[in-house]
Design an enzyme around this catalytic site. Structure first.
Site, short mmCIF file in Angstrom:
data_model
loop_
_atom_site.label_atom_id
_atom_site.label_comp_id
_atom_site.label_asym_id
_atom_site.label_seq_id
_atom_site.Cartn_x
_atom_site.Cartn_y
_atom_site.Cartn_z
N ALA A 50 0.88 -1.17 0.00
CA ALA A 50 0.00 0.00 0.00
C ALA A 50 0.92 1.21 0.00
O ALA A 50 1.75 1.38 0.90
CB ALA A 50 -0.90 0.00 1.23
N SER A 51 0.78 2.06 -1.00
CA SER A 51 1.68 3.20 -1.14
C SER A 51 1.45 4.25 -0.07
O SER A 51 0.43 4.24 0.64
CB SER A 51 1.50 3.85 -2.52
OG SER A 51 1.78 2.95 -3.55
N MET A 52 2.41 5.17 0.06
CA MET A 52 2.23 6.30 0.96
C MET A 52 0.96 7.05 0.58
O MET A 52 0.73 7.34 -0.60
CB MET A 52 3.42 7.26 0.85
CG MET A 52 4.74 6.69 1.29
SD MET A 52 6.13 7.81 0.91
CE MET A 52 5.74 9.18 2.01
#
Length: 380
Positions: free
Chosen positions: A82-84
């Site tokens: 899950a990206s920033m």
């Protein structure tokens, strides 16, 4: 929101669709202070887990080594995450997604990004493609539990999903080295394609915002700024084995010196300098060694098959030494690329753009709204 990354129009989706609803029991958030990923299990430390899941602006690894990894220690290569949140909303802002838009996403991962888009675009408007069957199944389950109508497809994202075309918007949440033309062909004329793009020179990418031409046969646009994403699996960098290049010692190479400094060559991790070196020195990757006692080597490896290499040894307070070996003089190419960048005013990512059509892709340097001519426009 204070930094302008989460805009007011996306705030309702951010509030309504928490990232924690799409994360597994065991996660590996990136600890900014320690500079590494660390395991956090929800049942062992629910407060820490939720803090990383919903409050911290950090990337969270959810899979290592294409799913073959087990245990709590980090694996060799992160392969899903899950990206920033700040990066997620930067890219969604570039996408300019409106209610009712038909959207194609490449790289489902946890499904959080698709869920955010579904909240905004509406039921049945988001199709997301994931190459990993287990990851796709987990994302589909999370979307169903949360009551969001998202079509999760297990398949090769490089092919897009023609059954749902045409799309008003296409977004990739994985880095690419060549934009698949299928993404352009499956978008409407005037549609927007947002994709992290870069070269094999390094892991860094830049967000390209491409607009599909009125005839639907090409897409073009500028880069919006640097990011770093896991790569589309079919476009991962080839493995580089040092011993296959340097069969003896660095002394086997032709020795010289350079006045270029470590700052000239490396700049910052996400700076435009490395991006430009990748554009101007094709089929090459670089590896930066850890700095010890005021010195470090930086290696350059040719990726086309002729095993050329170069090494520059930077030392604090002294001129750097260079060794080159093979048909290509990689260091000479790197030095020439740096001179080109300086001569053009050290342009940043936003001065460059990308055009994609059925014949391939081309990077160009914009000169106050016009292409800079043959010397500033080249195929990659």
């Amino acid at each position: 929101m204070a930094a302008g990354l989460l805009t007011s129009d996306w705030a309702p989706a951010f509030a309504a669709v928490p990232r924690s609803a799409f994360l597994p029991e065991l996660i590996w958030p990136f600890d900014m202070a320690a500079g590494r990923s660390m395991a956090v299990r929800r049942r062992d430390d629910p407060a820490a887990w939720r803090g990383y899941a919903d409050d911290a602006d950090v990337p969270v690894v959810t899979q290592w080594d294409d799913g073959t990894h087990s245990g709590t220690e980090p694996g060799a290569v992160p392969t899903s995450s899950a990206s920033m949140p700040s990066v997620v909303f930067r890219m969604l802002n570039e996408l300019d997604l409106r209610p009712g838009h038909n959207v194609l996403e490449i790289g489902t991962a946890t499904g959080w990004n698709a869920a955010l888009m579904a909240h905004r675009a509406g039921p049945g408007k988001v199709t997301t493609v994931e190459v990993d069957g287990a990851v796709a199944a987990a994302a589909r389950g999370a979307a169903d539990r949360y009551g969001l109508d998202v079509r999760v497809v297990h398949g090769d994202g490089a092919l897009g999903h023609p059954e749902g075309a045409p799309y008003d918007r296409v977004i990739a949440t994985c880095g690419v080295r060549a934009v698949p033309y299928a993404w352009v062909a499956q978008a409407r004329p005037g549609g927007v394609v947002v994709v992290p793009w870069g070269t094999h020179f390094g892991n860094g990418d830049a967000v390209a915002r491409l607009v599909v031409a009125p005839d639907g046969k090409s897409a073009a646009g500028r880069f919006a700024g640097p990011v770093e994403f896991m790569k589309l699996r079919a476009q991962r960098a080839p493995a580089v084995v040092h011993s296959a290049y340097v069969t003896g010692s660095v002394a086997d190479g032709e020795e010289s010196a350079t006045t270029l400094t470590e700052e000239d060559v490396l700049g910052t991790q996400f700076g435009p300098g490395r991006f430009v070196l990748g554009l101007r020195v094709p089929d090459c990757c670089h590896v930066v060694a850890e700095k010890r006692a005021g010195s470090r080597p930086v290696w350059f490896y040719e990726l086309g098959g002729d095993r050329s290499w170069a090494c520059v040894w930077f030392r604090d307070g002294a001129a750097a030494r260079v060794w080159q070996y093979g048909p290509r003089r990689l260091w000479d190419e790197v030095a020439a690329a740096h001179r080109w960048w300086v001569a053009h005013g050290r342009p940043d990512h936003t001065r460059f753009g990308l055009t994609v059509d059925a014949n391939g892709q081309r990077v160009w340097l914009d000169n106050e709204g016009a292409e800079a001519g043959p010397e500033g426009s080249w195929a990659v």
